[in-house]
Design an enzyme around this catalytic site. Structure first.
Site, short mmCIF file in Angstrom:
data_model
loop_
_atom_site.label_atom_id
_atom_site.label_comp_id
_atom_site.label_asym_id
_atom_site.label_seq_id
_atom_site.Cartn_x
_atom_site.Cartn_y
_atom_site.Cartn_z
N ASN A 1 41.37 -8.87 59.17
CA ASN A 1 41.20 -8.78 57.60
C ASN A 1 41.69 -9.94 56.92
O ASN A 1 41.22 -10.47 55.96
CB ASN A 1 42.14 -7.48 57.29
CG ASN A 1 41.39 -6.21 57.91
OD1 ASN A 1 40.54 -6.14 58.51
ND2 ASN A 1 42.40 -5.17 58.01
N LYS A 17 29.85 -12.15 52.19
CA LYS A 17 29.64 -13.43 52.73
C LYS A 17 28.17 -13.90 52.39
O LYS A 17 28.04 -15.05 51.97
CB LYS A 17 29.80 -13.64 54.02
CG LYS A 17 31.07 -14.03 54.41
CD LYS A 17 31.62 -13.65 56.02
CE LYS A 17 31.82 -12.11 56.33
NZ LYS A 17 33.09 -11.54 55.39
N SER A 49 28.16 -9.24 61.91
CA SER A 49 28.18 -10.23 60.90
C SER A 49 28.13 -11.32 61.44
O SER A 49 27.71 -12.59 60.64
CB SER A 49 29.39 -10.14 60.00
OG SER A 49 30.45 -10.14 60.72
N LYS A 82 -4.87 -29.59 35.70
CA LYS A 82 -3.38 -29.01 35.87
C LYS A 82 -2.44 -29.96 36.46
O LYS A 82 -2.60 -30.54 37.43
CB LYS A 82 -3.32 -27.78 36.56
CG LYS A 82 -3.97 -26.61 35.66
CD LYS A 82 -3.17 -26.39 34.37
CE LYS A 82 -2.06 -25.56 34.33
NZ LYS A 82 -1.93 -24.17 34.96
N SER A 126 -3.40 -27.81 40.44
CA SER A 126 -3.91 -26.18 40.52
C SER A 126 -4.95 -26.38 41.51
O SER A 126 -6.17 -26.92 41.60
CB SER A 126 -4.16 -25.62 39.32
OG SER A 126 -5.52 -24.87 39.27
N GLN A 131 32.79 -6.84 53.90
CA GLN A 131 31.72 -7.97 54.88
C GLN A 131 30.50 -8.30 53.99
O GLN A 131 30.12 -9.44 54.32
CB GLN A 131 31.37 -7.14 56.20
CG GLN A 131 30.53 -8.06 57.01
CD GLN A 131 30.50 -7.21 58.18
OE1 GLN A 131 31.50 -7.44 59.15
NE2 GLN A 131 29.21 -6.86 58.75
N GLU A 133 10.31 -24.79 37.46
CA GLU A 133 9.94 -23.55 37.31
C GLU A 133 10.67 -22.54 38.49
O GLU A 133 11.49 -21.55 38.24
CB GLU A 133 8.36 -23.12 37.29
CG GLU A 133 7.67 -23.51 36.32
CD GLU A 133 6.08 -23.29 36.58
OE1 GLU A 133 5.55 -22.51 36.44
OE2 GLU A 133 5.49 -24.54 37.12
N HIS A 179 16.01 -22.05 16.31
CA HIS A 179 15.08 -21.07 16.34
C HIS A 179 13.98 -21.58 16.82
O HIS A 179 12.62 -21.17 16.53
CB HIS A 179 14.90 -20.56 14.98
CG HIS A 179 16.06 -19.99 14.25
ND1 HIS A 179 16.75 -19.08 14.09
CD2 HIS A 179 17.15 -20.99 13.62
CE1 HIS A 179 17.76 -18.80 13.64
NE2 HIS A 179 18.11 -20.16 13.09
N1 ARG Z 1 33.25 -9.30 59.86
C1 ARG Z 1 34.37 -8.54 59.11
C2 ARG Z 1 34.17 -8.80 57.66
O1 ARG Z 1 33.51 -9.81 57.32
C3 ARG Z 1 35.52 -9.27 59.40
C4 ARG Z 1 36.79 -8.27 59.21
C5 ARG Z 1 36.86 -7.13 60.24
N2 ARG Z 1 38.06 -6.38 59.99
C6 ARG Z 1 37.72 -5.12 60.31
N3 ARG Z 1 38.74 -4.17 60.30
N4 ARG Z 1 36.62 -4.64 60.85
O2 ARG Z 1 34.72 -8.31 56.71
#
Ligand code: ARG
Length: 461
Positions: free
Chosen positions: A111, A326, A24, A284, A278, A323, A291, A157
């Protein structure tokens, strides 16, 4: 990569394809500052609990500070083939301070670390989005002020319904954006809880003072339950909801101005700087930025929906699926940032065309005012509605409007029409007849504008 934070458990190095699939770092590098800030605080908490000695704590502090400086100085340095940002920071720390660095992760899990980082990130980024909303509100307020008491039709409407002041219309978007601003404050507060002390899922064995740690990191509270903390991404969902709904409002604003600047409406003129031409049709002047804002709302709604689907079937506790939190958060943030910027730039450069707007507000949409005129002279509303309905039918068939009627013609429809009817039945009289604070009466609108200005200055304090 031969060495990972967890290599000790394994005989073999991971399959490169499987490892690459799980990394990640390419996207969680955005959490770099937050990760270091969290680690600095964690090291202090370990030292305060007597788990790190003073020398190790000082080495960690110096190492992390140097890493933070290096990353701030050269953001591109925060990259490489580490699994995630947590691994990167820890590897860099160990490279700098050796064994002291190896003690930092005592009692802590990635975690909770990832949850902490995201919470810190949202806490510092949400106010920037709120400032952008304030800029759009200020821009709409400036336009409302410029519009003075100019009138336009309001639609229901998608048919002309009643005259309103253009300022009142512009402030309708402000009302929605201010709710969004509040929603972001709520999202920020939801994120504002310390997850550290939760360990991997069951809590930590070390007597870390979580209250003190929360205060040190500026959190208003500590999470209630370590198991919940390891799997809770509700604060991300709440943030994505705030983004999605704001984008829905921006999309509707964009749609309005695409229509209102068209030849068919023409109440506003789009600046050349807000349009593109355009390649084929020389006439245009396309409202591309609007948009795109409208189009990007779909993406923000997708981010919210995607994360909801990701978490809906997860068993309790951390799962790697999390994960996936994000990228939607970052993409939604980027999307709303560029969209607020574009919407603000376009609105700032709109030119009002008050004659066009007034013409559209001066036709048969004054029918309710005609009925109210008769009510003021004693006719029951139902009966007045009937009389005016007949007038409208007749005028439509002749292609005329109320303004074209002579007094004699008015009186053919009802004897209580007097000489004052011509003055009474106009877009300007119509808006002046409104009585409530949320109405389009020009004085109510001035008050709303003043209140908006007061809100803006309170925001910037
Ligand atoms: N890259 C992990 C995430 O975004 C971080 C946590 C990783 N924890 C694990 N037990 N592998 O969730």
């Amino acid at each position: 990569m031969s060495q990972h934070l967890w290599s000790g458990r394994f005989d073999d190095a991971p399959d490169p394809a499987a490892f690459d699939f799980g990394v990640s770092f390419p996207f969680d590098r955005r959490l770099f500052e937050d990760d270091v800030a969290g680690s600095l605080a964690w090291a202090e908490a370990l030292a305060a609990a007597g788990i790190l000695d003073a020398a190790d704590a000082a080495a960690i502090r110096q190492g992390l500070t140097a890493i933070l400086d290096a990353g701030r100085h050269n953001p591109a340095w925060v990259s490489g083939d580490d699994e995630d940002v947590h691994s990167f920071v820890e590897r860099e720390l160990v490279a700098r301070v050796g064994d002291a660095g190896r003690r930092l992760h005592t009692g802590r899990s990635r975690n909770e670390q990832v949850s902490l980082d995201l919470r810190l990130y949202l806490r510092r980024r949400i106010p920037l989005l709120q400032q952008q909303i304030e800029r759009l509100v200020a821009t709409l307020a400036d336009q409302a002020e410029r519009a003075e008491v100019a009138v336009m039709p309001a639609y229901t409407h998608m048919r002309r319904a009643m005259p309103v002041t253009i300022a009142h219309y512009l402030l309708s978007h402000v009302a929605a954006l201010r709710r969004d601003h509040t929603r972001f404050a709520v999202a920020r507060e939801e994120a504002n809880a310390l997850p550290l002390g939760s360990g991997a899922v069951a809590g930590t064995n070390y007597a870390v003072d979580t209250g003190q740690l929360a205060a040190r990191l500026g959190f208003t509270r500590v999470v209630a339950n370590s198991i919940d903390a390891s799997s809770d991404r509700d604060f991300c969902v709440t943030f994505l909801h705030a983004v999605a709904l704001t984008m829905v409002h921006l999309s509707r604003l964009a749609e309005d101005f695409i229509l209102l600047t068209s030849d068919e409406f023409g109440f506003f003129e789009l600046a050349d700087q807000s349009a593109t031409g355009s390649s084929m049709m020389p006439q245009k002047k396309n409202p591309d930025p609007l948009e795109l804002v409208r189009g990007k709302a779909g993406r923000a709604i997708g981010a919210l929906t995607g994360l909801l689907v990701t978490i809906k079937g997860l068993p309790t506790g951390y799962n790697k699926d999390l994960q996936e939190d994000k990228e939607p958060v970052f993409d939604a943030e980027d999307t709303i940032t560029v969209s607020l910027g574009a919407a603000t730039a376009v609105v700032a450069r709109l030119t009002l065309r008050p004659e066009r707007a007034r013409l559209a507000a001066s036709g048969l949409l004054l029918a309710t005012d005609v009925a109210d005129y008769l009510v003021a002279r004693g006719l029951p509303f139902r009966q007045a509605h009937e009389v005016v309905g007949g007038m409208v039918r007749h005028l439509v068939s002749e292609g005329r409007s109320f303004v074209d009627l002579s007094l004699a013609e008015w009186q053919q429809w009802d004897p209580s029409f007097g000489a004052d009817v011509t003055a009474a039945i106009s877009a300007e009289s119509s808006v002046r007849a409104r009585r409530t604070p949320q109405s389009t009466h020009p004085e109510a609108v001035s008050a709303a504008l003043a209140e908006t200005r007061a809100w803006l200055s309170a925001c910037s304090q």
